[in-house]
Motif scaffolding. Structure first.
Motif, PDB file in Angstrom:
ATOM      1  N   ALA A 155       0.833  -1.207   0.000  1.00 56.41           N
ATOM      2  CA  ALA A 155       0.000   0.000   0.000  1.00 56.41           C
ATOM      3  C   ALA A 155       0.865   1.254   0.000  1.00 56.41           C
ATOM      4  O   ALA A 155       0.579   2.216  -0.728  1.00 56.41           O
ATOM      5  CB  ALA A 155      -0.931  -0.007   1.203  1.00 56.41           C
ATOM      6  N   LEU A 156       1.931   1.266   0.784  1.00 58.70           N
ATOM      7  CA  LEU A 156       2.814   2.427   0.823  1.00 58.70           C
ATOM      8  C   LEU A 156       3.542   2.637  -0.502  1.00 58.70           C
ATOM      9  O   LEU A 156       3.679   3.768  -0.972  1.00 58.70           O
ATOM     10  CB  LEU A 156       3.826   2.284   1.964  1.00 58.70           C
ATOM     11  N   GLU A 157       3.989   1.548  -1.119  1.00 58.58           N
ATOM     12  CA  GLU A 157       4.659   1.661  -2.416  1.00 58.58           C
ATOM     13  C   GLU A 157       3.695   2.172  -3.488  1.00 58.58           C
ATOM     14  O   GLU A 157       4.066   3.008  -4.312  1.00 58.58           O
ATOM     15  CB  GLU A 157       5.246   0.308  -2.820  1.00 58.58           C
ATOM     16  N   ASP A 158       2.467   1.681  -3.480  1.00 63.67           N
ATOM     17  CA  ASP A 158       1.461   2.144  -4.441  1.00 63.67           C
ATOM     18  C   ASP A 158       1.168   3.625  -4.237  1.00 63.67           C
ATOM     19  O   ASP A 158       1.052   4.393  -5.201  1.00 63.67           O
ATOM     20  CB  ASP A 158       0.166   1.335  -4.325  1.00 63.67           C
ATOM     21  N   ASP A 159       1.052   4.060  -2.985  1.00 65.04           N
ATOM     22  CA  ASP A 159       0.805   5.460  -2.671  1.00 65.04           C
ATOM     23  C   ASP A 159       1.968   6.326  -3.136  1.00 65.04           C
ATOM     24  O   ASP A 159       1.775   7.388  -3.731  1.00 65.04           O
ATOM     25  CB  ASP A 159       0.579   5.635  -1.166  1.00 65.04           C
ATOM     26  N   TYR A 160       3.186   5.873  -2.900  1.00 63.15           N
ATOM     27  CA  TYR A 160       4.377   6.598  -3.335  1.00 63.15           C
ATOM     28  C   TYR A 160       4.393   6.745  -4.855  1.00 63.15           C
ATOM     29  O   TYR A 160       4.619   7.839  -5.383  1.00 63.15           O
ATOM     30  CB  TYR A 160       5.635   5.874  -2.856  1.00 63.15           C
ATOM     31  N   ASP A 161       4.148   5.639  -5.563  1.00 65.81           N
ATOM     32  CA  ASP A 161       4.135   5.678  -7.028  1.00 65.81           C
ATOM     33  C   ASP A 161       3.081   6.651  -7.551  1.00 65.81           C
ATOM     34  O   ASP A 161       3.334   7.407  -8.498  1.00 65.81           O
ATOM     35  CB  ASP A 161       3.872   4.287  -7.605  1.00 65.81           C
ATOM     36  N   ALA A 162       1.905   6.663  -6.940  1.00 64.65           N
ATOM     37  CA  ALA A 162       0.835   7.559  -7.374  1.00 64.65           C
ATOM     38  C   ALA A 162       1.221   9.014  -7.135  1.00 64.65           C
ATOM     39  O   ALA A 162       0.964   9.880  -7.984  1.00 64.65           O
ATOM     40  CB  ALA A 162      -0.461   7.227  -6.641  1.00 64.65           C
TER      41      ALA A 162
END
Length: 74
Positions: free
Chosen positions: A38-45
């Protein structure tokens, strides 16, 4: 390895234990993998949003892909 404590309700613990069982992983692995994903997805977004804002605020204009192909002699 470091340990992090987390306070949750009994109902949340039951849910997480059931999810871990459903996923076939330990409770620790479930929380670790889902949190990091979830944190990686948020960072990418966020990075994508920043890049789009930078592009929209720049003076550059996009070119057709055929122009790039011509520049590269493709």
């Amino acid at each position: 390895m470091t340990t992090i404590s987390l306070k949750i309700s009994d109902q949340d613990k039951l849910f997480l234990n059931n999810m871990a069982k459903f996923e076939g992983v330990t409770l620790s692995e479930l929380i670790r993998s889902k949190t990091f994903k979830a944190l990686e997805d948020d960072y990418d977004a966020r990075i994508a949003d920043l890049a789009l804002d930078e592009y929209n605020n720049s003076q550059e204009q996009s070119k057709p892909i055929t122009a790039l192909w011509n520049e590269l002699n493709l």
